[in-house]
Scaffold this active site. Sequence first.
Site, PDB file in Angstrom:
ATOM      1  N   HIS A  99      -0.236   3.695   4.589  1.00 56.22           N
ATOM      2  CA  HIS A  99      -1.506   3.010   4.294  1.00 56.22           C
ATOM      3  C   HIS A  99      -1.641   1.757   5.138  1.00 56.22           C
ATOM      4  O   HIS A  99      -0.666   1.087   5.448  1.00 56.22           O
ATOM      5  CB  HIS A  99      -1.631   2.664   2.807  1.00 56.22           C
ATOM      6  N   HIS A 101      -3.602  -1.887   5.231  1.00 59.22           N
ATOM      7  CA  HIS A 101      -4.345  -2.883   4.448  1.00 59.22           C
ATOM      8  C   HIS A 101      -5.433  -3.497   5.331  1.00 59.22           C
ATOM      9  O   HIS A 101      -5.157  -3.922   6.457  1.00 59.22           O
ATOM     10  CB  HIS A 101      -3.423  -4.032   4.020  1.00 59.22           C
TER      11      HIS A 101
HETATM   12  P1  5GP Z   1       2.517  -1.925   0.081  1.00 59.79           P
HETATM   13  O1  5GP Z   1       3.250  -3.111  -0.459  1.00 59.79           O
HETATM   14  O2  5GP Z   1       3.244  -0.621  -0.213  1.00 59.79           O
HETATM   15  O3  5GP Z   1       2.151  -2.094   1.528  1.00 59.79           O
HETATM   16  O4  5GP Z   1       1.129  -1.919  -0.659  1.00 59.79           O
HETATM   17  C1  5GP Z   1       0.800  -1.114  -1.729  1.00 59.79           C
HETATM   18  C2  5GP Z   1      -0.542  -1.599  -2.242  1.00 59.79           C
HETATM   19  O5  5GP Z   1      -1.038  -0.628  -3.144  1.00 59.79           O
HETATM   20  C3  5GP Z   1      -0.461  -2.920  -3.006  1.00 59.79           C
HETATM   21  O6  5GP Z   1      -1.291  -3.890  -2.381  1.00 59.79           O
HETATM   22  C4  5GP Z   1      -0.942  -2.572  -4.413  1.00 59.79           C
HETATM   23  O7  5GP Z   1      -1.736  -3.575  -4.987  1.00 59.79           O
HETATM   24  C5  5GP Z   1      -1.716  -1.281  -4.190  1.00 59.79           C
HETATM   25  N1  5GP Z   1      -1.677  -0.370  -5.332  1.00 59.79           N
HETATM   26  C6  5GP Z   1      -0.580  -0.030  -6.051  1.00 59.79           C
HETATM   27  N2  5GP Z   1      -0.900   0.855  -7.012  1.00 59.79           N
HETATM   28  C7  5GP Z   1      -2.231   1.070  -6.882  1.00 59.79           C
HETATM   29  C8  5GP Z   1      -3.158   1.899  -7.621  1.00 59.79           C
HETATM   30  O8  5GP Z   1      -2.825   2.606  -8.552  1.00 59.79           O
HETATM   31  N3  5GP Z   1      -4.449   1.864  -7.208  1.00 59.79           N
HETATM   32  C9  5GP Z   1      -4.883   1.089  -6.163  1.00 59.79           C
HETATM   33  N4  5GP Z   1      -6.157   1.118  -5.861  1.00 59.79           N
HETATM   34  N5  5GP Z   1      -4.036   0.300  -5.469  1.00 59.79           N
HETATM   35  C10 5GP Z   1      -2.736   0.303  -5.826  1.00 59.79           C
END
Ligand code: 5GP
Length: 135
Positions: A99, A101
């Site tokens: 993903h 951001h």
């Molecule tokens: P990472 O730290 O893996 O780069 O980011 C994961 C992102 O996914 C985080 O910013 C978190 O807030 C978001 N996230 C986690 N669970 C969910 C969810 O169930 N729904 C949505 N829309 N975002 C999520």
Amino acid sequence: MNDCLFCKIVAKEISSEGVYEDEDTYAFLDINPLHPGHTLVVPKVHSKNILEISEESYKDVAKTARLVAKAVKEALNADGVNVHMNNEAASGQVVFHTHVHIIPRYKNDGFVNWQKTNPTKEEISKAGEKIKKLL
Ligand code: 5GP
Ligand code: ZN
């Protein structure tokens, strides 16, 4: 893969606030944003992160990220936008489905992207040499 949170979101088994979708990608609002409008862009086909995703799938994600970044900046009257990826736990990756951001940013919003560690010029060059050997 069946336990992957973002695969479930792509499949609409778990609800999310989608802002854009095409054949290969889905963009939806982060549930815990840095600022409102913080959006995640994911490929529909599962991959773990940039270290594993195919070139083709990454191009799809990059294409959507570019579109969404422009929309986020304009829609929210932001001053700038971060396009950011965490890859592997050590970098902050928590959800192991690729993903990107897309984060609206504002002048003086107080966030720093990362702290500097002030390595020496030699350390910087040495790292560059190691990387070049693999490219
Ligand atoms: P990472 O730290 O893996 O780069 O980011 C994961 C992102 O996914 C985080 O910013 C978190 O807030 C978001 N996230 C986690 N669970 C969910 C969810 O169930 N729904 C949505 N829309 N975002 C999520
Ligand atoms: Zn997945």
